[in-house]
Scaffold this active site. Structure first.
Site, PDB file in Angstrom:
ATOM      1  N   ARG A  34      35.522 -59.760   8.910  1.00 36.97           N
ATOM      2  CA  ARG A  34      35.558 -59.263  10.279  1.00 36.97           C
ATOM      3  C   ARG A  34      36.846 -58.490  10.483  1.00 36.97           C
ATOM      4  NH1 ARG A  34      33.063 -63.198  14.095  1.00 36.97           N
ATOM      5  NH2 ARG A  34      31.271 -62.010  13.346  1.00 36.97           N
TER       6      ARG A  34
ATOM      7  N   ASP B  56      42.600 -76.922  27.981  1.00 32.70           N
ATOM      8  CA  ASP B  56      43.855 -76.515  27.372  1.00 32.70           C
ATOM      9  C   ASP B  56      44.963 -77.320  28.043  1.00 32.70           C
ATOM     10  OD1 ASP B  56      44.222 -75.318  29.825  1.00 32.70           O
ATOM     11  OD2 ASP B  56      44.301 -73.272  29.066  1.00 32.70           O
TER      12      ASP B  56
ATOM     13  N   TYR C 140      38.815 -65.813  16.405  1.00 27.68           N
ATOM     14  CA  TYR C 140      38.707 -65.691  17.857  1.00 27.68           C
ATOM     15  C   TYR C 140      39.425 -64.435  18.350  1.00 27.68           C
ATOM     16  CZ  TYR C 140      37.141 -70.597  18.090  1.00 27.68           C
ATOM     17  OH  TYR C 140      36.459 -71.770  17.944  1.00 27.68           O
TER      18      TYR C 140
ATOM     19  N   PRO D 255      35.387 -67.232  29.184  1.00 29.05           N
ATOM     20  CA  PRO D 255      35.680 -68.041  27.993  1.00 29.05           C
ATOM     21  C   PRO D 255      35.137 -67.495  26.680  1.00 29.05           C
ATOM     22  CG  PRO D 255      33.840 -68.998  29.181  1.00 29.05           C
ATOM     23  CD  PRO D 255      34.293 -67.811  29.988  1.00 29.05           C
TER      24      PRO D 255
ATOM     25  N   SER E 114      46.872 -72.357  24.994  1.00 32.07           N
ATOM     26  CA  SER E 114      45.703 -72.617  24.161  1.00 32.07           C
ATOM     27  C   SER E 114      46.058 -72.785  22.684  1.00 32.07           C
ATOM     28  CB  SER E 114      44.679 -71.490  24.325  1.00 32.07           C
ATOM     29  OG  SER E 114      45.158 -70.276  23.795  1.00 32.07           O
TER      30      SER E 114
ATOM     31  N   GLY F 126      45.991 -68.956  38.876  1.00 32.57           N
ATOM     32  CA  GLY F 126      45.508 -69.888  37.865  1.00 32.57           C
ATOM     33  C   GLY F 126      45.335 -71.255  38.499  1.00 32.57           C
ATOM     34  N   PHE F 127      44.104 -71.560  38.917  1.00 28.42           N
ATOM     35  CA  PHE F 127      43.823 -72.804  39.628  1.00 28.42           C
ATOM     36  C   PHE F 127      44.302 -74.027  38.857  1.00 28.42           C
ATOM     37  CE2 PHE F 127      40.747 -76.349  39.826  1.00 28.42           C
ATOM     38  CZ  PHE F 127      40.994 -76.803  41.117  1.00 28.42           C
ATOM     39  N   LEU F 128      44.222 -73.987  37.548  1.00 34.47           N
ATOM     40  CA  LEU F 128      44.473 -75.192  36.762  1.00 34.47           C
ATOM     41  C   LEU F 128      45.941 -75.595  36.798  1.00 34.47           C
ATOM     42  CD1 LEU F 128      42.149 -74.239  33.778  1.00 34.47           C
ATOM     43  CD2 LEU F 128      41.647 -75.811  35.645  1.00 34.47           C
ATOM     44  N   ASP F 129      46.818 -74.740  36.273  1.00 41.03           N
ATOM     45  CA  ASP F 129      48.242 -75.080  36.305  1.00 41.03           C
ATOM     46  C   ASP F 129      48.742 -75.206  37.744  1.00 41.03           C
ATOM     47  OD1 ASP F 129      49.893 -75.567  33.959  1.00 41.03           O
ATOM     48  OD2 ASP F 129      49.127 -73.668  33.212  1.00 41.03           O
TER      49      ASP F 129
ATOM     50  N   VAL G 207      40.864 -64.612  27.233  1.00 40.49           N
ATOM     51  CA  VAL G 207      42.097 -65.290  26.823  1.00 40.49           C
ATOM     52  C   VAL G 207      41.764 -66.126  25.595  1.00 40.49           C
ATOM     53  CG1 VAL G 207      44.002 -66.770  27.511  1.00 40.49           C
ATOM     54  CG2 VAL G 207      42.778 -65.472  29.253  1.00 40.49           C
TER      55      VAL G 207
END
Length: 707
Positions: free
Chosen positions: A298, A615, A126, A524, A261, A440-443, A118
């Site tokens: 790139r 994020d 990136y 990541p 992000s 998604g543990f975070l949200d 992601v």
């Protein structure tokens, strides 16, 4: 002042008009009038319906908060609480069994298991790195990180460390593609050419001349392994078989993120995001990169040609399959004003423009999707009605862009509690489009805390992963996905490893995501993708899914609804101070770059100086946790403010080498520090505890002041 042009009643930022009409539309077969008329009609139909859903969210939250307040001091009755959630429509009636009907899904999503990246779409470097992360050097990943137990020291090639890497690689080959007899460690170059595999089908082919191949191609659990043969390199010279590297098929898919992000608050920002997505879909995105004093361009990797074991020509994709994550349904954006002067609902703009751009890929061979699909990840949906509306919205987008129905596949991010308790019905609401669900543990933790804000003080943030609700959440997501027929048709995903410098820990722990039955999990970096790919060689995920289905449903709705309050806990002053400061440091380290520099994803050291990927989701947890402790008197406003000021000085020190950085101390009066405080002190007021309203407002204020 933003320069605008009228397009069928929409007042569109000139920057966005120019991008759409001169870059995005040419080559799609759609003229400008048709697009803008379609977007105007889309906004007229769906903008008010989205706003009605947001009102519904607020109404349900108000009723839940009042239920808890009315029972303050009383023993919590789980059954009464569950009945109440049914009564108010928070939990909807569950229908009968069904299976999704999604078709034309690329194998990287449907039938092959592997890591998923992601990345912020606003950063072209990136994005290109992620797109090219289909293949990665296992030797580089082991040598350059702590994966083998320590970090490299000094400059130049360390032969002793190289020997440890080679030994690790041989052990990996013994497990993934074992020989018919003996160990890979015993082979020299002569024996390598003739060594039979335990499974002859694992040999796929080679590159280069048949009598002197440059690479041997193997396969296990659907993933390819390249043995790079070159005895002239330092590693190849050291290796008695002349193997210079082991190249793994690493990330199979990558989410190009327009949401958590990134920091996109206006037309200029959105065009930057859309431009990079366009370059990826057309295949012509390039980015100048300077390394070691040299500058090069790139670009996207080409596919890999090889000779199959029967002498036939073969080809392997050089890039991941890309999904695009649109924003959620909360925010508006000033890039387009509606006829009444209101800002457009940003998710509508994302849906129309990102799918328009994807038409470039659909029109070419060898691009992103080989099956003619567009993959859009939809975050932060609350329950089946919202999923149904999104499903309908993408149908309208397909109509306006002349695409067959269900060209757009959607990913349902199970990161809000109202979606978790109704996941089966959420999947049913888009059963012909679903190509992805994940946890998604975070949200999800942020929503857990905000939804139950009035229930009491929450346990410490670090204890959340041991709470009853999250075990049920993780298991039920997989079980429901399998019961709804996602196996072999869609991804069931797990969340991010947030410590990019802790690869040894990741190798030890993230195999749990494969054991969980998930056929993708977030990493990541490309390096992390290569290391995580080794887990998918250890275990056949689809066989594991069969075992899970045979074992019966796990978790329960009752466990899922268990609120993680810290009943009867008396923390020490030291524990409280540590919790406040850790949360404050994470918030400030993230927010200062978001507001001041427009950086939407940062590696921020925590209180123990461990770099964590931050994020908006991590910021949501930290701010809601502090807001909860403030609300219940665990900490005082003065204590939190003192901690914010103390940690602002720490964050300033961490960023001292950044010439673009503006310190927050000693004045503590800048927009970034103010935004961080708003997230905490006004945290209860934020819809669902989201950070976007505060961050967008302060970033826009800064941009306006800068002219």
């Amino acid at each position: 002042m933003t320069q605008r042009e009228d397009r069928f009643g929409l007042q569109v930022d000139q920057v966005l008009v120019d991008f759409v009409e001169t870059q995005a539309l040419p080559g799609t077969g759609i003229d400008a009038d048709a697009f803008w008329k379609g977007l105007s009609d889309l906004a007229a139909e769906f903008d008010p319906r989205i706003k009605a859903n947001l009102v519904k969210r607020a109404e349900l939250q108000a009723r839940i908060s009042e239920w808890h307040r009315a029972r303050k001091g009383l023993e919590f009755e789980a059954s009464s609480y569950e009945d109440f959630l049914h009564d108010i429509g928070y939990i909807v009636p569950q229908g009968g069994a069904f299976e999704i009907e999604t078709t034309n899904v690329d194998p990287e999503i449907a039938t092959i298991a592997g890591p998923q990246l992601v990345v912020p779409i606003t950063n072209a470097r990136y994005a290109l790195n992620a797109a090219n992360a289909r293949w990665g050097s296992l030797y580089d990943a082991l040598y350059g990180t702590d994966a083998i137990g320590d970090l490299p020291s000094g400059k130049g090639y360390d032969a002793d460390r190289g020997a440890r890497v080679i030994a690790w690689g041989r052990s990996f080959l013994d497990e993934a593609v074992p020989l018919a007899s003996g160990s890979w460690a015993d082979l020299d170059s002569a024996a390598l050419a003739a060594a039979p595999l335990s499974d002859p089908e694992a040999f796929i082919g080679f590159t280069g001349p048949q009598d002197a191949p440059t690479q041997i191609i193997l396969k296990n659990n659907g993933l390819h392994i390249f043995l790079k043969l070159d005895a002239t390199t330092p590693v190849g010279q050291q290796d008695k078989a002349g193997i210079a590297d082991i190249i793994l098929e690493s990330a199979l898919t990558a989410i190009m993120d327009c949401e958590d992000s990134v920091a996109c608050v206006d037309g200029t920002d959105k065009v930057q995001a859309y431009s990079n997505w366009l370059g990826l879909m057309k295949g012509d995105l390039v980015e100048p990169v300077t390394k070691g004093g040299k500058t090069f361009e790139r670009k996207l990797n080409d596919d890999i040609a090889y000779t199959g074991r029967n002498g036939d020509a073969g080809s392997l994709k050089g890039r991941v399959v890309m999904l695009v994550r649109n924003v959620g349904e909360l925010m508006n954006n000033p890039a387009i004003l509606l006829p009444d002067g209101a800002e457009i609902q940003e998710s509508l703009m994302d849906a129309a423009v990102t799918v328009l751009i994807a038409k470039h890929d659909l029109a070419r061979n060898g691009g992103n999707s080989d099956t003619g699909s567009v993959y859009v990840v939809k975050p932060k949906m609350h329950g089946p009605a919202e999923v149904a509306l999104v499903n309908e919205m993408f149908g309208a987008v397909e109509d306006m862009l002349g695409l067959p129905r269900d060209t757009v596949k959607i990913g349902i991010m199970d990161e809000e509690r109202r979606t978790s308790v109704n996941l089966k019905e959420c999947i049913r609401a888009a059963k012909s489009r679903v190509a992805f669900i994940n946890t998604g543990f975070l949200d999800r933790t942020g929503d857990e805390m905000h939804t139950s804000m009035e229930a009491g003080p929450m346990i410490r943030k670090g204890e959340m992963k041991g709470a009853a609700w999250i075990a049920s959440y993780e298991d039920r997501n997989v079980d429901i996905g399998l019961a709804c027929g996602l196996q072999g048709r869609a991804q069931i995903g797990k969340g991010m490893w947030a410590m990019p410098d802790r690869m040894a820990d990741m190798l030890d722990q993230k195999v749990g995501h494969v054991m969980s039955g998930a056929n993708c999990a977030w990493v990541p970096s490309p390096t992390a993708a290569t290391l995580h790919a080794t887990h998918y060689h250890k275990l056949d995920v689809f066989a594991r899914q069969n075992d899970i289905k045979a074992g019966g449903a796990r978790g329960s709705l009752a466990d899922l609804l268990t609120i993680p309050t810290a009943d009867g806990v008396n923390w020490s002053p030291e524990d409280i101070a540590s919790e406040i400061e850790n949360n404050a440091q994470g918030i400030l380290g993230y927010v200062v770059r978001w507001v001041d520099q427009g950086v939407g994803c940062s590696k921020v050291p925590d209180i123990n100086n461990i770099g964590l990927m931050e994020d908006r989701a991590t910021c949501r947890i930290s701010s809601q946790h502090l807001a909860n402790w403030l609300h219940h008197g665990v900490v005082s406003l003065d204590e939190v403010l003192a901690a914010m000021q103390k940690m602002a000085a720490v964050v300033d020190g961490q960023n001292a080498d950044d010439p673009a950085y503006t310190p927050m101390s000693p004045g503590f009066d800048g927009l970034a520090f103010t935004a961080a405080c708003d997230l905490v002190f006004k945290g209860i007021e934020q819809p669902s505890g989201y950070t976007e309203p505060v961050l967008h407002a302060r970033r826009l204020e800064l941009k306006a002041a800068a002219g």
